[in-house]
Design a protein around this motif. Structure first.
Motif, PDB file in Angstrom:
ATOM      1  N   ASN A 219       0.804  -1.224   0.000  1.00 53.21           N
ATOM      2  CA  ASN A 219       0.000   0.000   0.000  1.00 53.21           C
ATOM      3  C   ASN A 219       0.838   1.275   0.000  1.00 53.21           C
ATOM      4  O   ASN A 219       0.289   2.365  -0.140  1.00 53.21           O
ATOM      5  CB  ASN A 219      -0.988   0.009   1.179  1.00 53.21           C
ATOM      6  CG  ASN A 219      -0.296   0.089   2.529  1.00 53.21           C
ATOM      7  OD1 ASN A 219       0.791  -0.456   2.720  1.00 53.21           O
ATOM      8  ND2 ASN A 219      -0.937   0.742   3.475  1.00 53.21           N
ATOM      9  N   ARG A 220       2.166   1.137   0.125  1.00 55.30           N
ATOM     10  CA  ARG A 220       3.025   2.325   0.087  1.00 55.30           C
ATOM     11  C   ARG A 220       4.008   2.275  -1.090  1.00 55.30           C
ATOM     12  O   ARG A 220       5.051   2.926  -1.047  1.00 55.30           O
ATOM     13  CB  ARG A 220       3.766   2.480   1.418  1.00 55.30           C
ATOM     14  CG  ARG A 220       2.822   2.765   2.580  1.00 55.30           C
ATOM     15  CD  ARG A 220       3.509   3.335   3.798  1.00 55.30           C
ATOM     16  NE  ARG A 220       4.734   2.686   4.162  1.00 55.30           N
ATOM     17  CZ  ARG A 220       4.897   1.866   5.201  1.00 55.30           C
ATOM     18  NH1 ARG A 220       3.891   1.582   5.979  1.00 55.30           N
ATOM     19  NH2 ARG A 220       6.063   1.337   5.461  1.00 55.30           N
ATOM     20  N   THR A 221       3.668   1.499  -2.125  1.00 54.85           N
ATOM     21  CA  THR A 221       4.512   1.457  -3.314  1.00 54.85           C
ATOM     22  C   THR A 221       3.655   1.644  -4.555  1.00 54.85           C
ATOM     23  O   THR A 221       2.443   1.432  -4.523  1.00 54.85           O
ATOM     24  CB  THR A 221       5.286   0.128  -3.471  1.00 54.85           C
ATOM     25  OG1 THR A 221       4.412  -0.868  -3.992  1.00 54.85           O
ATOM     26  CG2 THR A 221       5.910  -0.328  -2.170  1.00 54.85           C
ATOM     27  N   ASP A 222       4.289   2.017  -5.640  1.00 50.30           N
ATOM     28  CA  ASP A 222       3.601   2.070  -6.931  1.00 50.30           C
ATOM     29  C   ASP A 222       4.070   0.914  -7.816  1.00 50.30           C
ATOM     30  O   ASP A 222       3.990   0.981  -9.032  1.00 50.30           O
ATOM     31  CB  ASP A 222       3.820   3.417  -7.623  1.00 50.30           C
ATOM     32  CG  ASP A 222       5.274   3.724  -7.929  1.00 50.30           C
ATOM     33  OD1 ASP A 222       6.165   2.880  -7.650  1.00 50.30           O
ATOM     34  OD2 ASP A 222       5.549   4.821  -8.454  1.00 50.30           O
ATOM     35  N   LEU A 223       4.552  -0.159  -7.180  1.00 49.71           N
ATOM     36  CA  LEU A 223       5.119  -1.302  -7.896  1.00 49.71           C
ATOM     37  C   LEU A 223       4.113  -2.428  -8.136  1.00 49.71           C
ATOM     38  O   LEU A 223       4.451  -3.422  -8.759  1.00 49.71           O
ATOM     39  CB  LEU A 223       6.313  -1.866  -7.112  1.00 49.71           C
ATOM     40  CG  LEU A 223       7.453  -0.890  -6.817  1.00 49.71           C
ATOM     41  CD1 LEU A 223       8.464  -1.539  -5.883  1.00 49.71           C
ATOM     42  CD2 LEU A 223       8.102  -0.451  -8.114  1.00 49.71           C
TER      43      LEU A 223
ATOM     44  N   ILE B 277       9.058   8.670  11.048  1.00 47.56           N
ATOM     45  CA  ILE B 277       9.498   8.372   9.682  1.00 47.56           C
ATOM     46  C   ILE B 277       8.609   7.267   9.105  1.00 47.56           C
ATOM     47  O   ILE B 277       8.299   6.293   9.799  1.00 47.56           O
ATOM     48  CB  ILE B 277      10.969   7.865   9.666  1.00 47.56           C
ATOM     49  CG1 ILE B 277      11.925   8.925  10.196  1.00 47.56           C
ATOM     50  CG2 ILE B 277      11.384   7.385   8.286  1.00 47.56           C
ATOM     51  CD1 ILE B 277      12.144  10.098   9.295  1.00 47.56           C
ATOM     52  N   VAL B 278       8.218   7.412   7.848  1.00 46.65           N
ATOM     53  CA  VAL B 278       7.532   6.351   7.107  1.00 46.65           C
ATOM     54  C   VAL B 278       8.274   6.162   5.790  1.00 46.65           C
ATOM     55  O   VAL B 278       9.072   7.012   5.389  1.00 46.65           O
ATOM     56  CB  VAL B 278       6.040   6.659   6.833  1.00 46.65           C
ATOM     57  CG1 VAL B 278       5.252   6.706   8.130  1.00 46.65           C
ATOM     58  CG2 VAL B 278       5.889   7.935   6.048  1.00 46.65           C
ATOM     59  N   THR B 279       8.016   5.042   5.128  1.00 52.08           N
ATOM     60  CA  THR B 279       8.680   4.760   3.854  1.00 52.08           C
ATOM     61  C   THR B 279       7.657   4.620   2.744  1.00 52.08           C
ATOM     62  O   THR B 279       6.498   4.281   2.990  1.00 52.08           O
ATOM     63  CB  THR B 279       9.505   3.463   3.946  1.00 52.08           C
ATOM     64  OG1 THR B 279       8.629   2.383   4.280  1.00 52.08           O
ATOM     65  CG2 THR B 279      10.609   3.586   4.978  1.00 52.08           C
ATOM     66  N   ASN B 280       8.099   4.899   1.528  1.00 50.83           N
ATOM     67  CA  ASN B 280       7.268   4.615   0.364  1.00 50.83           C
ATOM     68  C   ASN B 280       8.171   4.510  -0.859  1.00 50.83           C
ATOM     69  O   ASN B 280       9.334   4.917  -0.832  1.00 50.83           O
ATOM     70  CB  ASN B 280       6.159   5.647   0.179  1.00 50.83           C
ATOM     71  CG  ASN B 280       6.641   6.962  -0.368  1.00 50.83           C
ATOM     72  OD1 ASN B 280       7.495   7.606   0.225  1.00 50.83           O
ATOM     73  ND2 ASN B 280       6.101   7.369  -1.499  1.00 50.83           N
TER      74      ASN B 280
END
Length: 172
Positions: A68-72, A94-97
């Motif tokens: 849900n945090r990628t465009d892959l 901090i969050v990742t995407n």
């Protein structure tokens, strides 16, 4: 606000280029247990007697960004080419995407100068194959460590990590 941005590097390209470069950071993409083994073998080239130590260190550094945090079209599992340590907190800053071939660490709240970066290790969305790779070696990945810190108590009958709340509900 972006804290760190790393280009995604396929594992094969990382190995072919000779590995870590002083001037190039990146997020090395891992897609299977076999990829983790290839990375360990690559780093063992000069120290074959250190396999257990290298596997342990790799287990600490493998992480993932959930779907849900990628465009892959799926999650993104990686190890950073240059170390970047962020401690665990259930209240992260901090969050990742992943977006357009770049892996980002972004502030999710205002961070004061000198304030420690904190990340929720339990929110990695690690794929089953990373946990399998670690369990076979009696190791923990970053998400497993976060789950332990937060009071998870091993696997339930569905293969999911149990919490103290789960045990209370089951009468344990």
């Amino acid at each position: 606000q972006t804290v760190r941005a790393d280009n995604i590097i396929p594992l094969s390209k990382f190995i072919q280029s000779g590995g870590v470069k002083e001037t190039q950071a990146g997020a090395v993409q891992l897609t299977s247990e076999g990829d983790i083994d290839k990375l360990v073998d690559f780093w063992l080239a000069d120290q074959p007697d250190q396999k257990a130590r290298v596997e342990e260190q790799v287990s600490w550094m493998v992480a993932s960004c959930p779907k849900n945090r990628t465009d892959l079209g799926g999650g993104f599992t990686y190890i950073l080419a240059h170390s970047f340590h962020i401690n665990h907190s259930a209240k992260p800053n901090i969050v990742t995407n992943v977006s357009n071939g770049v892996y980002f660490h972004r502030a999710c709240k205002d961070i004061d100068p000198g304030e420690e970066f904190l990340f929720d290790y339990t929110a990695h969305g690690m794929p089953d194959w990373t946990r399998s790779w670690c369990v076979k070696r009696n190791l923990k990945d970053e998400q497993m460590l976060g789950e332990e810190i937060e009071g998870y108590k091993g696997l339930n009958e569905d293969g999911e990590w149990k919490s103290e709340e789960y045990e209370r509900a089951m009468g344990a």
